[in-house]
Design an enzyme around this catalytic site. Structure first.
Site, PDB file in Angstrom:
ATOM      1  N   GLU A 155      -3.813   7.656   0.089  1.00 38.29           N
ATOM      2  CA  GLU A 155      -4.231   6.574  -0.519  1.00 38.29           C
ATOM      3  C   GLU A 155      -4.310   5.379   0.640  1.00 38.29           C
ATOM      4  OE1 GLU A 155      -2.876   5.159  -4.422  1.00 38.29           O
ATOM      5  OE2 GLU A 155      -4.036   3.207  -4.428  1.00 38.29           O
TER       6      GLU A 155
ATOM      7  N   LYS B  61       2.759  14.664  -9.918  1.00 42.87           N
ATOM      8  CA  LYS B  61       2.463  13.993  -8.485  1.00 42.87           C
ATOM      9  C   LYS B  61       3.462  13.107  -8.309  1.00 42.87           C
ATOM     10  CE  LYS B  61      -0.953  10.882  -8.077  1.00 42.87           C
ATOM     11  NZ  LYS B  61      -0.297   9.701  -7.581  1.00 42.87           N
TER      12      LYS B  61
ATOM     13  N   GLU C 145       5.027  10.200  -5.503  1.00 38.89           N
ATOM     14  CA  GLU C 145       4.798   9.286  -4.330  1.00 38.89           C
ATOM     15  C   GLU C 145       5.874   9.530  -3.225  1.00 38.89           C
ATOM     16  OE1 GLU C 145       4.014   5.244  -5.406  1.00 38.89           O
ATOM     17  OE2 GLU C 145       2.416   5.972  -6.905  1.00 38.89           O
TER      18      GLU C 145
ATOM     19  N   ASP D 124      -0.096   6.965 -13.414  1.00 41.13           N
ATOM     20  CA  ASP D 124       0.701   5.881 -13.819  1.00 41.13           C
ATOM     21  C   ASP D 124      -0.118   4.729 -13.514  1.00 41.13           C
ATOM     22  OD1 ASP D 124       1.015   5.566 -10.970  1.00 41.13           O
ATOM     23  OD2 ASP D 124       2.951   5.812 -11.300  1.00 41.13           O
ATOM     24  N   SER D 125      -1.280   4.496 -13.025  1.00 43.69           N
ATOM     25  CA  SER D 125      -2.205   3.360 -13.035  1.00 43.69           C
ATOM     26  C   SER D 125      -2.609   2.913 -14.428  1.00 43.69           C
ATOM     27  CB  SER D 125      -3.525   3.719 -12.194  1.00 43.69           C
ATOM     28  OG  SER D 125      -4.169   4.944 -12.743  1.00 43.69           O
TER      29      SER D 125
ATOM     30  N   ASP E 202       1.408  11.804 -12.963  1.00 39.45           N
ATOM     31  CA  ASP E 202       2.166  11.166 -12.185  1.00 39.45           C
ATOM     32  C   ASP E 202       3.846  11.249 -12.786  1.00 39.45           C
ATOM     33  OD1 ASP E 202       1.153  10.311  -9.707  1.00 39.45           O
ATOM     34  OD2 ASP E 202       0.099   8.676 -11.049  1.00 39.45           O
TER      35      ASP E 202
HETATM   36  O1  KIV Z   1      -1.885   6.450 -10.684  1.00 41.53           O
HETATM   37  C1  KIV Z   1      -3.126   6.699 -10.057  1.00 41.53           C
HETATM   38  O2  KIV Z   1      -4.229   6.642 -10.473  1.00 41.53           O
HETATM   39  C2  KIV Z   1      -2.952   7.257  -8.774  1.00 41.53           C
HETATM   40  C3  KIV Z   1      -4.215   7.440  -8.211  1.00 41.53           C
HETATM   41  C4  KIV Z   1      -4.787   6.167  -7.890  1.00 41.53           C
HETATM   42  C5  KIV Z   1      -4.304   8.203  -6.663  1.00 41.53           C
HETATM   43  O3  KIV Z   1      -2.080   7.411  -8.120  1.00 41.53           O
END
Ligand code: KIV
Length: 283
Positions: free
Chosen positions: A187, A119, A121, A51-52, A90
């Protein structure tokens, strides 16, 4: 079994085997079809549709505005470009607030986008959600340490420096493993703590800003390629200045258009002048 599952595709079991063999796991973010093709050709076994993308693709300041629709759209493009790589996406902010919501959200990513897992968090507090997803057949990757979706609560800083926080991070990692997660991202954590967690877990750890002791590393596409901002963050290494290459190529293109040197005959299709005159006669 389905004929669409390639025997050669990377699976979560392969990651466990890599940890057992002491083979480091390279994971990289990807947000679109083209980058997935390039990463696949480069032999990256795990792609994360992170989600970056809210920041590096959509220009937001945090990951919080990213929606499930955004993730489904980008993840589907990555899946279309990836061949053998394991594609994980994510679950964005507030899309796994309870078990039912998490099941619906993960379902969209697996069924509509075709990713192999999701994924989430968080640590012990989300373990029941992780367990439910895993029970239903959804592979889950955990994410502890600095968790960007909680930036408004924890700030953008290394986590786990105080003894109590270090202990909590270990407990979180163990809780995720116990709930059935197949791997956990760590992280922005002290290297010694991440190495200790890695030793104590049977599932692989994937670090970002967490030292070399993790079982693997994940980096953001734009950081390693020099595509975003002036300077990569401390935990990143810029392996190429692709941003400068792109800028140079785009400038050359614009200059040639302005100067009339592009396109040339070689870039254009031809028609017999007599045929053209005939076709346009009287027009
Ligand atoms: O969103 C993302 O790119 C991430 C990574 C930095 C682990 O969660």
């Amino acid at each position: 079994m389905s004929a669409t599952i390639s025997q050669k595709s990377v699976t979560t079991l392969d990651l466990a085997a890599m940890k057992a063999r002491g083979e480091k796991i390279a994971m990289l973010t990807a947000y679109d079809f083209t980058s997935a093709i390039l990463a696949e050709r480069a032999g990256v076994p795990v792609l994360l549709v992170g989600d970056s993308l809210g920041m590096v693709v959509h220009g937001h300041g945090t990951t919080l505005p990213v929606t499930l629709d955004d993730m489904v759209r980008h993840a589907a493009a990555v899946v279309r470009g990836a061949g053998k790589a394991l594609v994980i996406a994510d679950l964005p902010f507030l899309t796994y607030a309870d078990e039912a919501m998490a099941v619906r959200s993960a379902g969209r990513l697996l069924q509509e986008a075709g990713v192999a897992g999701v994924k989430l968090e968080g640590g012990a507090s989300i373990a029941p959600i992780v367990r439910k997803l895993v029970e239903l057949g959804v592979p889950v990757m955990g994410h502890i340490g600095f968790t960007p979706q909680s930036v408004n609560q924890i700030g953008l800083k290394v986590q786990g420096k105080a003894a109590v926080d270090a202990r909590r991070m270990l407990d979180d990692a163990l809780a995720l493993q116990e709930a059935g997660a197949f791997a956990v991202v760590i992280e922005l954590a002290p290297a010694a703590l991440a190495a200790e967690i890695t030793q104590r877990l049977t599932i692989p750890t994937i670090g970002i800003g967490a030292g070399a002791g993790c079982d693997g590393q994940v980096q953001v596409w734009h950081d390693i390629l020099g595509l975003y901002g002036d300077k990569p963050p401390r935990h990143a290494k810029q392996f190429a200045d692709v941003g400068a290459v792109i800028e140079g190529a785009v400038k050359a293109y614009a200059d040639e258009v302005r100067g009339g040197t592009f396109p040339t005959d070689a870039n254009s299709s031809k028609i017999d002048p007599a045929e053209l005159a005939q076709a346009l006669k009287g027009a």
